[in-house]
Design a protein around this motif. Structure first.
Motif, short mmCIF file in Angstrom:
data_model
loop_
_atom_site.label_atom_id
_atom_site.label_comp_id
_atom_site.label_asym_id
_atom_site.label_seq_id
_atom_site.Cartn_x
_atom_site.Cartn_y
_atom_site.Cartn_z
N GLY A 292 10.99 10.22 3.85
CA GLY A 292 10.14 10.17 2.67
C GLY A 292 10.60 11.00 1.49
O GLY A 292 10.08 10.85 0.39
N ALA B 151 6.05 13.93 4.88
CA ALA B 151 7.33 13.66 4.24
C ALA B 151 8.20 14.91 4.32
O ALA B 151 7.70 16.02 4.19
CB ALA B 151 7.13 13.25 2.78
N GLU C 195 15.44 6.50 5.94
CA GLU C 195 14.21 6.96 6.57
C GLU C 195 14.41 7.21 8.06
O GLU C 195 14.88 6.32 8.79
CB GLU C 195 13.09 5.94 6.38
CG GLU C 195 12.64 5.77 4.95
CD GLU C 195 11.84 6.95 4.45
OE1 GLU C 195 10.60 6.91 4.54
OE2 GLU C 195 12.46 7.92 3.97
N GLU D 261 5.34 4.79 -1.94
CA GLU D 261 4.25 4.46 -1.03
C GLU D 261 3.45 3.26 -1.54
O GLU D 261 2.98 2.44 -0.75
CB GLU D 261 3.34 5.67 -0.85
CG GLU D 261 3.99 6.83 -0.11
CD GLU D 261 4.45 6.44 1.29
OE1 GLU D 261 3.71 5.70 1.97
OE2 GLU D 261 5.55 6.84 1.69
#
Length: 612
Positions: free
Chosen positions: A178, A158, A211, A360
């Motif tokens: 992330g 991330a 993202e 997540e």
């Protein structure tokens, strides 16, 4: 965790960077630094310090830092200790400076590869790997943007990244995967930041990078590229974060301010329900009824304080709606084998909307086929709401203190609204009961204010806690999670070790800890479990324990030398957990004051947890 701010402008950006880092202090950090391109010298200049931003600011002023291009960072240590050498920004070959939030999982492999290419490492961080990797591609002839795009394709993990290069003093580039990162749009100047609060004094117009996005900023333009490197238009949003919400005003700490903002925050959160004069699926989104109409169960995913809010909601959902409700810590859910149910509503709760473990866990749930997803969040356009089909915003306003207060109580309001909406859809909420619950919500801001009025009595209690090293919190039923929340608040800001148990569990072990040196806090509203709680209190008294009881006015507790009682003005029924959250917040705050700890920035903790 960590904070990023960057600016490119026709003015000196060093004051912008310093102010931005100060506004990001609430996120939690242990070192700070800035790097700028000095156009007169044609060089990258950097200053870093462990400790507070103010120390780094003094060093920057002493060294007469000034530039029209720069980046800044507050670091919360992960790879490598809290040292100046590990602080950001990191520089490669004196030419390129980079800041980074997140964790690079394959940094060791990349470090070995870069060593073979002749790069030397000055820190123990994973971030320095990124700086050298981008520099490597620059050395191959790539532009700064292309070098970053190539580098991030080789990173696992991330990240939010901002980069400047002395060889390209009219450009800054950034990347996101992330971890939150946004671009701020100004007139003749542009910005990057991990949080809009860092740049709100310069602009309210922002683009939330998605993202895999990368971005290229000059003074007059911003270009965004998707994960494949193709140009893409991202929506421009006007932030409603106000400067007033980021200022202390008459309060000593942001935590104190935010505790006292709860009547207004609760009122704002229930406003849509009251205006609607009833519970409706439309409160959660345009297609919410189709998503919620035939669900058979609820799965709540959250971390920390938000997890405790979910535990309260389980009692509400199962008793009022009549369907099963499971509550999982997000970081555990994502690593266990889950039995998927396509008719289960997956609810994620996050103040920031960027909590990595919760994000997540949501991705994992969706990978199992869960399409009915709802986010309860305080930050519009953050990652978790964008990844969910439905959303309910808590409207708590900016929460700066690391220890969550108004975010928690407004999450509970949102979860109660969800409970009543589901019950209405399933036919288990008749009109009379619906009106009763609406009336409870209408009265809730006033009940919260009544609880705040108990502060002078709680201050006296806090003095007794200041010299203690341990404390025990007890509750039963839907107030057990409030005991958990009280213990968490006390330990995270006062550093007093605290545990919470269901009161009925005392005799199964925790009673061995009880003595005159351990204060026992009891959440004891006048509900169906009150007599059970009174019996549990007798167990504590018999062992010489000193008790501090939060009760309702009609709970009929007798006070003595070893039993102290503070009474809320009245019992508020099913919403009692929200009201009883206020006294435990105040107890933690004033105990921390008495011990002299850093209330808003407790050691080792961060506000926005964007690493695993």
């Amino acid at each position: 965790m960590c904070g990023i701010v960057g600016a490119i402008a026709d003015r000196d950006v060093v004051p912008v960077l310093i102010e931005g880092l100060k506004r990001l202090e609430y996120r939690g950090y242990d070192s700070a630094g800035i790097a700028v391109v000095d156009s007169s010298a044609g060089d990258v200049r950097r200053v870093r310090r462990t400790g507070r931003v103010a120390e780094m600011e003094a060093a920057a002023q002493a060294e007469h830092f000034a530039s029209r291009l720069g980046i800044g960072h507050t670091r919360w240590a992960t790879h490598g200790g809290v040292t100046e050498g590990n602080a950001h920004p990191h520089v490669s070959h004196g030419e390129l400076a980079l800041v980074h939030n997140g964790i690079i999982e394959n940094h060791e492999q990349q470090r070995e590869r870069l060593r073979k290419l002749g790069y030397e490492f000055e820190s123990q961080t994973d971030t320095e790997v990124i700086a050298h990797l981008v520099h490597h591609y620059r050395a191959q002839g790539d532009s700064l943007l292309h070098a970053l795009q190539k580098a991030v394709k080789e990173l696992h993990g991330a990240y939010a990244i901002a980069v400047i290069d002395k060889r390209d003093p009219d450009r800054m580039v950034a990347a996101r995967m992330g971890c939150p990162l946004l671009v701020g749009l100004g007139e003749g100047e542009n910005f990057v930041a991990s949080d809009v609060s860092a740049i709100v004094s310069s602009t309210r117009r922002v683009i939330f990078l998605e993202e895999g996005d990368t971005a290229e900023l000059t003074r007059d333009s911003v270009k965004v590229f998707d994960a494949n490197g193709a140009p893409i238009d991202r929506d421009v949003h006007v932030s409603d974060v106000s400067l007033a919400s980021l200022e202390l005003g008459p309060y000593r700490h942001f935590m104190q301010k935010e505790i006292h903002e709860q009547p207004r925050a609760v009122a704002d959160t229930i406003e849509a329900v009251i205006d609607n004069n009833g519970f409706s699926a439309s409160l959660f989104g345009a297609n919410a009824e189709a998503v919620m109409g035939d669900i058979e169960a609820v799965q709540i995913l959250a971390c920390g304080t938000s997890y405790y809010a979910g535990l309260v909601a389980r009692y509400w959902i199962e008793s009022i709606v009549g369907i099963p409700c499971a509550v999982d810590i997000a970081s555990e859910y994502r690593y266990r084998q889950v039995v998927a149910n396509p008719k289960q509503l997956v609810v994620t709760i996050s103040q920031s909307g960027e909590t990595l473990d919760t994000m997540e866990a949501l991705k994992y749930a969706k990978s199992l086929g869960h399409e009915r997803t709802l986010s309860i969040c305080n930050v519009p356009e953050s990652a978790i709401p964008r990844a969910s089909k439905l959303v309910y915003y808590t409207r708590a306003g900016a929460e700066i203190g690391v220890a969550s207060t108004k975010a928690f109580t407004t999450q509970l309001v949102a979860l109660f609204t969800l409970t009543c909406t589901l019950a209405k859809l399933r036919g288990t909420l008749d009109p009379e009961l619906e009106q009763g619950h609406l009336e409870c919500l209408r009265q809730l801001p006033g009940s919260v204010q009544h609880a705040l009025n108990l502060e002078p009595q709680i201050v006296a209690w806090a003095e007794k806690f200041a010299g203690k090293q341990h404390a025990l919190f007890l509750g039963r039923g839907m107030h057990y999670p409030i005991a958990l929340e009280g213990a968490l608040k006390l330990k995270e800001i006062s550093y007093i070790h605290a545990e919470a148990y269901p009161a009925g569990e005392l005799k199964h072990g925790p009673l061995a800890l009880v003595d005159s040196a351990m204060p026992v806090v009891v959440i004891a509203p006048n509900d169906s479990l009150l007599e059970k709680v009174k019996s549990n209190i007798q167990e504590v008294r018999a062992r010489g324990g000193e008790m501090f009881v939060f009760a309702d006015a009609d709970s009929q507790f007798g006070e003595s030398e070893a039993v102290h009682v503070i009474r809320t003005p009245r019992h508020v029924g099913v919403l009692s957990p929200i009201v009883h959250a206020i006294p435990v917040q105040l107890l933690a705050y004033h105990a921390a004051l008495a011990r002299g700890t850093d209330v808003d920035k407790p050691r080792n903790l961060a506000k926005s947890v964007t690493v695993e």
